[in-house]
Design a protein around this motif. Structure first.
Motif, PDB file in Angstrom:
ATOM      1  N   ASN A 591      39.579  40.707  29.907  1.00 22.88           N
ATOM      2  CA  ASN A 591      38.822  40.258  28.908  1.00 22.88           C
ATOM      3  C   ASN A 591      37.150  41.467  28.812  1.00 22.88           C
ATOM      4  OD1 ASN A 591      40.869  38.209  27.668  1.00 22.88           O
ATOM      5  ND2 ASN A 591      39.952  36.365  29.273  1.00 22.88           N
ATOM      6  N   THR A 592      37.106  41.979  27.166  1.00 23.96           N
ATOM      7  CA  THR A 592      35.929  42.496  27.276  1.00 23.96           C
ATOM      8  C   THR A 592      35.701  41.948  25.951  1.00 23.96           C
ATOM      9  OG1 THR A 592      37.659  44.684  28.203  1.00 23.96           O
ATOM     10  CG2 THR A 592      35.654  45.102  26.362  1.00 23.96           C
ATOM     11  N   ASP A 593      34.244  41.433  26.549  1.00 22.63           N
ATOM     12  CA  ASP A 593      32.851  40.926  25.906  1.00 22.63           C
ATOM     13  C   ASP A 593      34.097  39.415  25.115  1.00 22.63           C
ATOM     14  OD1 ASP A 593      31.202  43.119  26.343  1.00 22.63           O
ATOM     15  OD2 ASP A 593      32.181  44.847  24.327  1.00 22.63           O
ATOM     16  N   LEU A 594      34.166  39.026  25.533  1.00 17.51           N
ATOM     17  CA  LEU A 594      34.801  37.914  25.406  1.00 17.51           C
ATOM     18  C   LEU A 594      33.636  36.881  24.971  1.00 17.51           C
ATOM     19  CD1 LEU A 594      37.829  36.178  25.267  1.00 17.51           C
ATOM     20  CD2 LEU A 594      36.182  35.079  27.122  1.00 17.51           C
ATOM     21  N   ALA A 595      34.177  36.510  23.243  1.00 21.05           N
ATOM     22  CA  ALA A 595      33.315  35.386  22.971  1.00 21.05           C
ATOM     23  C   ALA A 595      34.498  34.399  22.489  1.00 21.05           C
ATOM     24  CB  ALA A 595      32.862  36.196  21.333  1.00 21.05           C
ATOM     25  N   VAL A 596      33.368  33.055  22.680  1.00 23.54           N
ATOM     26  CA  VAL A 596      33.843  31.656  22.499  1.00 23.54           C
ATOM     27  C   VAL A 596      33.565  31.496  21.999  1.00 23.54           C
ATOM     28  CG1 VAL A 596      35.229  29.764  23.890  1.00 23.54           C
ATOM     29  CG2 VAL A 596      35.378  31.877  24.955  1.00 23.54           C
ATOM     30  N   GLU A 597      33.036  30.480  20.906  1.00 26.29           N
ATOM     31  CA  GLU A 597      32.631  29.540  20.019  1.00 26.29           C
ATOM     32  C   GLU A 597      31.349  29.948  19.845  1.00 26.29           C
ATOM     33  OE1 GLU A 597      33.102  25.850  22.658  1.00 26.29           O
ATOM     34  OE2 GLU A 597      34.781  25.121  21.922  1.00 26.29           O
ATOM     35  N   GLY A 598      30.657  30.788  19.670  1.00 27.52           N
ATOM     36  CA  GLY A 598      29.951  31.794  19.530  1.00 27.52           C
ATOM     37  C   GLY A 598      29.045  32.421  20.219  1.00 27.52           C
ATOM     38  N   GLN A 599      29.692  31.996  21.945  1.00 29.35           N
ATOM     39  CA  GLN A 599      29.033  32.813  23.557  1.00 29.35           C
ATOM     40  C   GLN A 599      29.984  33.339  23.377  1.00 29.35           C
ATOM     41  OE1 GLN A 599      28.255  29.555  26.179  1.00 29.35           O
ATOM     42  NE2 GLN A 599      27.550  31.116  27.656  1.00 29.35           N
ATOM     43  N   ASN A 600      28.906  34.794  24.029  1.00 29.04           N
ATOM     44  CA  ASN A 600      29.692  35.505  24.525  1.00 29.04           C
ATOM     45  C   ASN A 600      29.591  36.278  26.460  1.00 29.04           C
ATOM     46  OD1 ASN A 600      30.121  38.860  26.122  1.00 29.04           O
ATOM     47  ND2 ASN A 600      30.092  39.439  23.493  1.00 29.04           N
ATOM     48  N   TYR A 601      30.311  36.419  27.090  1.00 29.46           N
ATOM     49  CA  TYR A 601      31.338  35.373  28.517  1.00 29.46           C
ATOM     50  C   TYR A 601      31.247  37.215  29.510  1.00 29.46           C
ATOM     51  CZ  TYR A 601      31.352  30.860  27.864  1.00 29.46           C
ATOM     52  OH  TYR A 601      31.098  29.382  27.475  1.00 29.46           O
ATOM     53  N   GLY A 602      31.262  37.999  28.082  1.00 28.47           N
ATOM     54  CA  GLY A 602      30.426  39.562  28.657  1.00 28.47           C
ATOM     55  C   GLY A 602      32.428  39.562  29.019  1.00 28.47           C
ATOM     56  N   THR A 603      32.722  40.419  30.163  1.00 22.66           N
ATOM     57  CA  THR A 603      34.050  40.949  30.507  1.00 22.66           C
ATOM     58  C   THR A 603      34.259  40.046  31.607  1.00 22.66           C
ATOM     59  OG1 THR A 603      33.701  43.183  30.506  1.00 22.66           O
ATOM     60  CG2 THR A 603      35.543  42.690  32.099  1.00 22.66           C
ATOM     61  N   THR A 604      35.591  38.964  31.743  1.00 25.23           N
ATOM     62  CA  THR A 604      35.848  37.888  31.881  1.00 25.23           C
ATOM     63  C   THR A 604      37.529  38.043  32.536  1.00 25.23           C
ATOM     64  OG1 THR A 604      37.011  36.641  30.410  1.00 25.23           O
ATOM     65  CG2 THR A 604      34.432  36.950  31.204  1.00 25.23           C
ATOM     66  N   ASP A 605      38.469  37.623  33.884  1.00 22.30           N
ATOM     67  CA  ASP A 605      39.582  37.433  34.148  1.00 22.30           C
ATOM     68  C   ASP A 605      39.900  37.034  32.743  1.00 22.30           C
ATOM     69  OD1 ASP A 605      38.901  38.966  36.318  1.00 22.30           O
ATOM     70  OD2 ASP A 605      39.528  37.648  37.930  1.00 22.30           O
ATOM     71  N   ILE A 606      41.915  37.979  32.656  1.00 24.17           N
ATOM     72  CA  ILE A 606      42.298  37.075  31.931  1.00 24.17           C
ATOM     73  C   ILE A 606      43.190  35.633  32.429  1.00 24.17           C
ATOM     74  CG2 ILE A 606      44.467  36.970  30.579  1.00 24.17           C
ATOM     75  CD1 ILE A 606      44.072  39.601  29.652  1.00 24.17           C
ATOM     76  N   ALA A 607      42.333  34.790  32.502  1.00 28.84           N
ATOM     77  CA  ALA A 607      44.023  33.278  32.618  1.00 28.84           C
ATOM     78  C   ALA A 607      45.172  33.614  32.880  1.00 28.84           C
ATOM     79  CB  ALA A 607      43.466  31.803  31.423  1.00 28.84           C
ATOM     80  N   TYR A 608      45.369  32.611  33.753  1.00 29.72           N
ATOM     81  CA  TYR A 608      46.698  32.986  34.861  1.00 29.72           C
ATOM     82  C   TYR A 608      46.980  34.448  35.318  1.00 29.72           C
ATOM     83  CZ  TYR A 608      46.807  28.039  32.916  1.00 29.72           C
ATOM     84  OH  TYR A 608      45.695  26.875  32.442  1.00 29.72           O
ATOM     85  N   SER A 609      46.157  35.010  35.474  1.00 34.19           N
ATOM     86  CA  SER A 609      46.653  36.605  35.839  1.00 34.19           C
ATOM     87  C   SER A 609      46.147  37.076  37.556  1.00 34.19           C
ATOM     88  CB  SER A 609      46.098  37.995  34.578  1.00 34.19           C
ATOM     89  OG  SER A 609      46.484  36.995  33.333  1.00 34.19           O
ATOM     90  N   PRO A 610      46.883  36.249  38.170  1.00 35.46           N
ATOM     91  CA  PRO A 610      46.642  36.433  39.655  1.00 35.46           C
ATOM     92  C   PRO A 610      46.475  38.486  40.120  1.00 35.46           C
ATOM     93  CG  PRO A 610      48.581  36.215  39.875  1.00 35.46           C
ATOM     94  CD  PRO A 610      48.303  36.243  38.325  1.00 35.46           C
ATOM     95  N   SER A 611      45.189  38.922  40.778  1.00 33.44           N
ATOM     96  CA  SER A 611      45.268  40.431  40.676  1.00 33.44           C
ATOM     97  C   SER A 611      46.430  40.695  42.042  1.00 33.44           C
ATOM     98  CB  SER A 611      44.037  40.989  40.911  1.00 33.44           C
ATOM     99  OG  SER A 611      43.287  39.476  42.165  1.00 33.44           O
ATOM    100  N   ILE A 612      46.638  40.201  42.640  1.00 31.39           N
ATOM    101  CA  ILE A 612      47.326  39.837  43.587  1.00 31.39           C
ATOM    102  C   ILE A 612      48.997  39.374  43.980  1.00 31.39           C
ATOM    103  CG2 ILE A 612      48.235  40.719  46.691  1.00 31.39           C
ATOM    104  CD1 ILE A 612      45.454  40.520  46.642  1.00 31.39           C
ATOM    105  N   ILE A 613      50.096  39.939  43.465  1.00 32.88           N
ATOM    106  CA  ILE A 613      51.420  39.018  43.744  1.00 32.88           C
ATOM    107  C   ILE A 613      52.095  40.430  44.682  1.00 32.88           C
ATOM    108  CG2 ILE A 613      53.331  38.491  43.013  1.00 32.88           C
ATOM    109  CD1 ILE A 613      51.566  38.524  39.891  1.00 32.88           C
TER     110      ILE A 613
END
Length: 716
Positions: A591-613
Motif C-alpha cells: 500500500n502506498t501512503d495508506l491512510a486508516v481512520e485519518g492516520q497515515n501509515y506510509g508504505t505498508t505490506d498488503i494484508a495476506y500477501s506473503p513475499s515468498i511462496i
C-alpha cells in the motif's frame, strides 16, 4: 501453475423464477429439435469439440498471459474428498486454507495475495462467482473435482472472460468430456477425522454414434480437525451429450447440498498454544450456569445448476459456442444467540426484560440465469474470438427467529429483516492473436462490461449503482527458436464493490493496470516458465483483517497500491522415472501512503500477501503403474492487517505431503483397480495458514498435523 483465494459465504447462490425456468426448458427443446436434423455417423472429427466449449476463455502459449493447466489425471491422483482449492495448492502463487483444518468443508485460496472475491471462476465458460459477495463457495459443489476434465488458472488479469473482472487470477473449468465407450466407476476413500468419500460414476458411451448419458453421485462426510468442524456433503452430476460431425451439444444438471458446523470463529493465541482444536461456535451458558454448545450451529445450503452448451463447427475457419444457464440456491445459517436485544429482532420488551436467548436463521434464496456466446475465426495467421454474455441475479435475504426463551409478540414465520438484491451483468469482447511474422505475434483484447446492482439492507437503499467498464488488453509474443519464446503484455481491469463493501460505508470501484513480461523454454526433458508482473491498483479493495458477523472478510479501498513479483515454474525429467516440478514466487505487495481512520501509515505490506511462496512436486515412477509423489509447500510470513502490527503477523510454514498411486488391471469384471494413499503434513508441522484481527487481537485458523486418506477406485 497458479493461485486463487476463497472467502466466506455471505450471499451464495443463483437462479431464476418458475416462468424463466420454463422458458429455459422451452429453449432447450428447440435447440435439440434443430440439431436432430443433423444426422452424421463420423465422430472422428469431434474428439476435440469438448475443448472448444471453453476456448473463448482459455489461452495457449501463443497468448502473452501467465497460466497453468491441471488435467484430469493430475486431479484424480489426490482426489480423495478434499476441495478443489486444496488440490490446486501446489500451483505457483497459490495459498490455501481450510476452516475445519483438513481440507473438507469451507476452504479458501488466494492467488498473488488476492482473495477469492477477486478471482474470476467459470464452469464451461459460465460465471460461477456469487453475484453479490463475489466469492466462490466450493462447499456448495462437493466432489466437483470428480467431474472436471481440466482446469486452467490464469494469473493476473488474464484475457476477457464472463462475470466479474479478474483482479488476481481467473480459473476456468471444463466438465467431463463425452466418452465413446460405456464405463462405470466406484470410488471409496476414508481417513483421519472420520473422513470418508463415496462416489459412483457411469457413462453409456456413444449410443448410435451420437448420444451419451453420463452421471455421478457423491457423498462426503468428515468430523474435521477442529472440534465440531463437521461436514455432511452430497452432490450429483448428470450430462446428456449429442455428437455430430460438426456439432456438440451438452445438457447438464449438477449441484449439491451441504451442512457444515460453523468453524470460522478461529482461536486466540493462548488457546492456540493449549488447545488447537477448540471451536467457540455455538457456545452458551444454560439457565443452571453450565457451559454448553448448541448442536445445530450450522450452515445449510443447496445449489442446483442447469447448463445447455452448443458448439457448432461451421467451416474449417468458423466455429460458434452458445450457452444457456440457470442456478438455484437456497439455504441458511443457524445461530444460538445469548442475551439478544429484543429491538434487534423487531420485538417489544416484556416488562423490564429487554433481552432473551434465541435461535435465529439467516436465509439466502437466490436465482441466477443468463446466456454466454462466442464465435471463433481461425486461419494460418489470425485467430479471433467475438463473444460475451448477459446474466441476471435475483436474491432474497431474510431472517427468522425459530425459538426464543421469551418470545415477546413474535409469531411463527415472522421475518426480522427482509431484503432483496437484483443485479444485471452484460459484457461483449473481441480478442485476437495475429501472426505478424513467422516469429512475432500480436495479441489484442477489448471488452465492454456494464453492471447494474440494486439492493436494500439496514438502509432503505443499500446500493443502486450502474457501472460501465472498458477493459483493453494487448501484448506481443516473440518466438526466438523452437525452444524459446518471450512475451510482453498490458491489461486493464475494473470491478465493482460487493454487497458487504457497501454495508461498510462509502466505497469505490477498483481499477488495475497489469504489466507482464515472460519467458518460456521448452526442451525434450525440461519445461521452464518465468514471469515478471507489476500490478498497479487504484482504490484496491484490500482485506482489512476483520470479519463481519457471518465470517465474511471486511475490505476497504486503498487509494494506491501495487504488487510486483517474479514467478518461476519448471518441469524437469531427471531420469525416465524421476521428475521434479518446482515453482516459486517472490513478490513485494505494498500500500502506498495508506491512510486508516485519518492516520497515515506510509508504505505498508498488503494484508495476506506473503513475499515468498514456493512449491515442489517430486514424482517417482519405478514401474509404469506405480506413482509416488512428494509434495512440498512453503509460504512466507504475512500480515493479517495493513498497518503491520507485530501481533498481526502470521509465521511462515513448510508442509510436506506424500501421495502414492498404484494401478493394476485384474482379469476380472474390473477393467482397472486404482489404490491411492495420501499422507498430508507427514512431518506433523503445527502451523496456521489463515487468521483475522479482532481490533488489535489476532485470531487463528490452525491446520491439521499429520493425517491420511486412502482410497480404492474400481473401473468397469
Amino acid at each position: 501453475m497458479n493461485t486463487i483465494i476463497i472467502s466466506r459465504k455471505v450471499a451464495k447462490s443463483q437462479s431464476c423464477k418458475v416462468l424463466k425456468y420454463k422458458a429455459l426448458i422451452t429453449c432447450t427443446s428447440i435447440f435439440f429439435s434443430l440439431v436432430s436434423f443433423s444426422q452424421v455417423k463420423d465422430t472422428t472429427s469431434v474428439n476435440q469439440l469438448d475443448e472448444v466449449l471453453v476456448s473463448a476463455v482459455r489461452v495457449t502459449t501463443k497468448t502473452p498471459v501467465s497460466f497453468s493447466n491441471l488435467g484430469k489425471k493430475e486431479i484424480k491422483f489426490r482426489n480423495l474428498g478434499q476441495d478443489i482449492p486444496i488440490l490446486m495448492n501446489y500451483l505457483p502463487s497459490v495459498v490455501t486454507t481450510s476452516d475445519a483444518g483438513n481440507g473438507v468443508g469451507y476452504t479458501g485460496i488466494r492467488v498473488r495475495g488476492s482473495d477469492a472475491t477477486r478471482v474470476n471462476v467459470t464452469i464451461n465458460g459460465i460465471p460461477y462467482n456469487d453475484s453479490e459477495s463475489h466469492g466462490t463457495f466450493w462447499v456448495n459443489m462437493p466432489d466437483f473435482a470428480s467431474s472436471v476434465e481440466s482446469l486452467q488458472l490464469q494469473r493476473g488479469v488474464g484475457t476477457s472472460t464472463n462475470g466479474a473482472g479478474a483482479f488476481g487470477a481467473s480459473l476456468n473449468m471444463l466438465t467431463d468430456n463425452f466418452a465413446k465407450d460405456s464405463s462405470g466407476e466406484i470410488s471409496n476413500s476414508l481417513g483421519s477425522f472420520n473422513t470418508r468419500k463415496h462416489t459412483v460414476k457411469f457413462s453409456t458411451g456413444l449410443m448410435n454414434d451420437h448420444f451419451e448419458i453420463a452421471g455421478r453421485l457423491s457423498a462426503i462426510k468428515s468430523d474435521g480437525f477442529i472440534d465440531r468442524g463437521a461436514s455432511d456433503l452430497k452432490s450429483y452430476f448428470l450430462q446428456g451429450t449429442y455428437v455430430g460431425k460438426t456439432t456438440l451439444i451438452k445438457a447438464l444438471v449438477f449441484g449439491g447440498t451441504e451442512k457444515t458446523y460453523q468453524s470460522w470463529n478461529g482461536i486466540d493465541g493462548e488457546t492456540l498454544k493449549n488447545d488447537r482444536t477448540f471451536n467457540s461456535a455455538g457456545a452458551f451458558t444454560d439457565e443452571q450456569g453450565n457451559a454448553r454448545f448448541y448442536d445445530n450451529e450450522t450452515d445449510n445450503y443447496q445449489q442446483d445448476h442447469s447448463q445447455l452448451l452448443w458448439n457448432e463447427k461451421i467451416s474449417d475457419n468458423w466455429s460458434t459456442n452458445f450457452a444457456l444457464h440457470y442456478t438455484k440456491g437456497k439455504g441458511f445459517y443457524e445461530n444460538y444467540k445469548e442475551d439478544a436485544d429484543f429491538a434487534d429482532y423487531g420485538l417489544q420488551s416484556v416488562g423490564a426484560i429487554t433481552t432473551t436467548d434465541l435461535v435465529r436463521q439467516k436465509w439466502l434464496e437466490n436465482d441466477f440465469y443468463g446466456t454466454t456466446f462466442s464465435a471463433n475465426y481461425k486461419d494460418e495467421k489470425l485467430d479471433v474470438i467475438f463473444g460475451g454474455g448477459w446474466n441476471k441475479y435475483e436474491g432474497d435475504h431474510f431472517g427468522k427467529v425459530i425459538w426464543a426463551r421469551n418470545a415477546s409478540q413474535s409469531e411463527l414465520g415472522d421475518r426480522y429483516y427482509d431484503d432483496y438484491a437484483n443485479k444485471t451483468d452484460g459484457n461483449v469482447f473481441a480478442k485476437a492473436n495475429y501472426q505478424i511474422t513467422e516469429k512475432l505475434s500480436l495479441f489484442g483484447d477489448l471488452q465492454y462490461r456494464s453492471v447494474n446492482y440494486k439492493a436494500n439492507g439496514v438502509q432503505p437503499t443499500l446500493v443502486d449503482d450502474t457501472f460501465n467498464f472498458f477493459n483493453p488488453k494487448t501484448g506481443l509474443t516473440f518466438t526466438i527458436n523452437s525452444g524459446n519464446s518471450v512475451y510482453l503484455s498490458y491489461a486493464r481491469a475494473n470491478r465493482e464493490p460487493n454487497r458487504s463493501d457497501y454495508e461498510g460505508g462509502n466505497v469505490k470501484s477498483e481499477k488495475l493496470n497489469d504489466f507482464e513480461l515472460g519467458w518460456r523454454y521448452l526442451a525434450e526433458k525440461v519445461q521452464f516458465n518465468t514471469n515478471v508482473y507489476y500490478m498497479a491498483y487504484k482504490d484496491q479493495l484490500i482485506l482489512t483483517g476483520g470479519l463481519d458477523d457471518v465470517g465474511a472478510p471486511i475490505r476497504s479501498n486503498s487509494e494506491k497500491s501495487y504488487r510486483l513479483g517474479l514467478e518461476v515454474d519448471a518441469t524437469i525429467a531427471l531420469t525416465d522415472q524421476l521428475i521434479i516440478r518446482p515453482n516459486f514466487t517472490l513478490s513485494a505487495n505494498k500500500n502506498t501512503d495508506l491512510a486508516v481512520e485519518g492516520q497515515n501509515y506510509g508504505t505498508t505490506d498488503i494484508a495476506y500477501s506473503p513475499s515468498i511462496i514456493a512449491g515442489n512436486i517430486l514424482v517417482y515412477t519405478p514401474i509404469e503403474n506405480l506413482h509416488i509423489s512428494w509434495l512440498q509447500k512453503f509460504v512466507g510470513e504475512q500480515y493479517m492487517n495493513n498497518i503491520e502490527l507485530p501481533a498481526a503477523k502470521l509465521a511462515d510454514y513448510f508442509v510436506n505431503d506424500l501421495n502414492v498411486v498404484y494401478t493394476f488391471k485384474p482379469k476380472t469384471i474390473f477393467k482397472e483397480i486404482v489404490l491411492t494413499g495420501l499422507m498430508n503434513n507427514f512431518l506433523d508441522k503445527k502451523y496456521v495458514s489463515n487468521g483475522y484481527m479482532y481490533d488489535i487481537y489476532p485470531y487463528y485458523y490452525p491446520q491439521a498435523g499429520i493425517n491420511f486418506l486412502v482410497g480404492m477406485t474400481l473401473k468397469f
